[in-house]
Design a protein around this motif. Structure first.
Motif, PDB file in Angstrom:
ATOM      1  N   VAL A   6       0.852  -1.183   0.000  1.00 34.14           N
ATOM      2  CA  VAL A   6       0.000   0.000   0.000  1.00 34.14           C
ATOM      3  C   VAL A   6       0.892   1.238   0.000  1.00 34.14           C
ATOM      4  O   VAL A   6       1.739   1.395   0.881  1.00 34.14           O
ATOM      5  CB  VAL A   6      -0.943   0.023   1.227  1.00 34.14           C
ATOM      6  CG1 VAL A   6      -1.842   1.242   1.178  1.00 34.14           C
ATOM      7  CG2 VAL A   6      -1.763  -1.249   1.304  1.00 34.14           C
ATOM      8  N   VAL A  12      -3.405   0.576  -3.625  1.00 32.16           N
ATOM      9  CA  VAL A  12      -3.128  -0.796  -3.231  1.00 32.16           C
ATOM     10  C   VAL A  12      -2.594  -1.549  -4.450  1.00 32.16           C
ATOM     11  O   VAL A  12      -3.173  -1.480  -5.521  1.00 32.16           O
ATOM     12  CB  VAL A  12      -4.413  -1.488  -2.719  1.00 32.16           C
ATOM     13  CG1 VAL A  12      -4.157  -2.956  -2.424  1.00 32.16           C
ATOM     14  CG2 VAL A  12      -4.957  -0.768  -1.496  1.00 32.16           C
ATOM     15  N   GLN A  35      -6.928  -0.403   5.673  1.00 32.08           N
ATOM     16  CA  GLN A  35      -6.897   0.761   4.787  1.00 32.08           C
ATOM     17  C   GLN A  35      -8.264   1.438   4.686  1.00 32.08           C
ATOM     18  O   GLN A  35      -8.341   2.650   4.515  1.00 32.08           O
ATOM     19  CB  GLN A  35      -6.396   0.365   3.396  1.00 32.08           C
ATOM     20  CG  GLN A  35      -4.934   0.008   3.353  1.00 32.08           C
ATOM     21  CD  GLN A  35      -4.062   1.134   3.878  1.00 32.08           C
ATOM     22  OE1 GLN A  35      -4.161   2.267   3.435  1.00 32.08           O
ATOM     23  NE2 GLN A  35      -3.204   0.823   4.834  1.00 32.08           N
ATOM     24  N   LEU A  42     -10.652   2.777  -2.076  1.00 32.08           N
ATOM     25  CA  LEU A  42      -9.308   2.345  -2.449  1.00 32.08           C
ATOM     26  C   LEU A  42      -9.242   2.112  -3.946  1.00 32.08           C
ATOM     27  O   LEU A  42     -10.190   1.601  -4.547  1.00 32.08           O
ATOM     28  CB  LEU A  42      -8.947   1.047  -1.731  1.00 32.08           C
ATOM     29  CG  LEU A  42      -8.832   1.105  -0.216  1.00 32.08           C
ATOM     30  CD1 LEU A  42      -8.570  -0.280   0.350  1.00 32.08           C
ATOM     31  CD2 LEU A  42      -7.724   2.063   0.203  1.00 32.08           C
TER      32      LEU A  42
END
Length: 119
Positions: A6, A12, A35, A42
């Motif tokens: 990450v 990611v 996260q 993400l």
């Protein structure tokens, strides 16, 4: 093997290189859930070097977890030179509420830029 990294901006990066074990899956889920506490959505770059399979029970667990978190993902770039993965990913992507694009393995930097939204 399934690795995860990450970046500080929340991008990611997953690397698939062989068979995916329960330990691999659990590690990735734990990292992603951590996260989610800092990032509303993400963006993901998934690099598929070699897909060595996944156990059916683990595959089903992956599907359930993934579909339960679809609203938490923005852009997903699939990077591979395996000819069958691109068409399968694009077909699935057409049915999902995320932005998904496929890139040849030579386009890794372009995939990272696109996933970050700087296309």
């Amino acid at each position: 093997m399934l690795g995860i990294d990450v970046a500080s901006d929340g991008l990611v990066e997953l690397v698939v290189d062989g068979a995916i074990s329960r330990e691999d899956f659990d590690s990735v889920v734990t990292t992603l859930e951590a996260q989610f506490e800092t990032h509303q959505k993400l963006n993901v770059v998934e690099i598929v070097r070699k897909f060595g399979g996944i156990a059916p029970a683990l595959w089903w667990r992956d599907v359930k977890w993934s579909f339960g978190h679809l609203d938490r993902f923005g852009r997903c770039a699939i990077v591979t030179d395996a000819g069958w993965i691109g068409p399968v990913a694009r077909a699935l992507g057409a049915m999902l509420p995320i932005e998904l694009r496929t890139f040849h393995i030579d386009g890794l930097e372009a995939a990272r830029a696109w996933a970050r939204g700087s296309d």
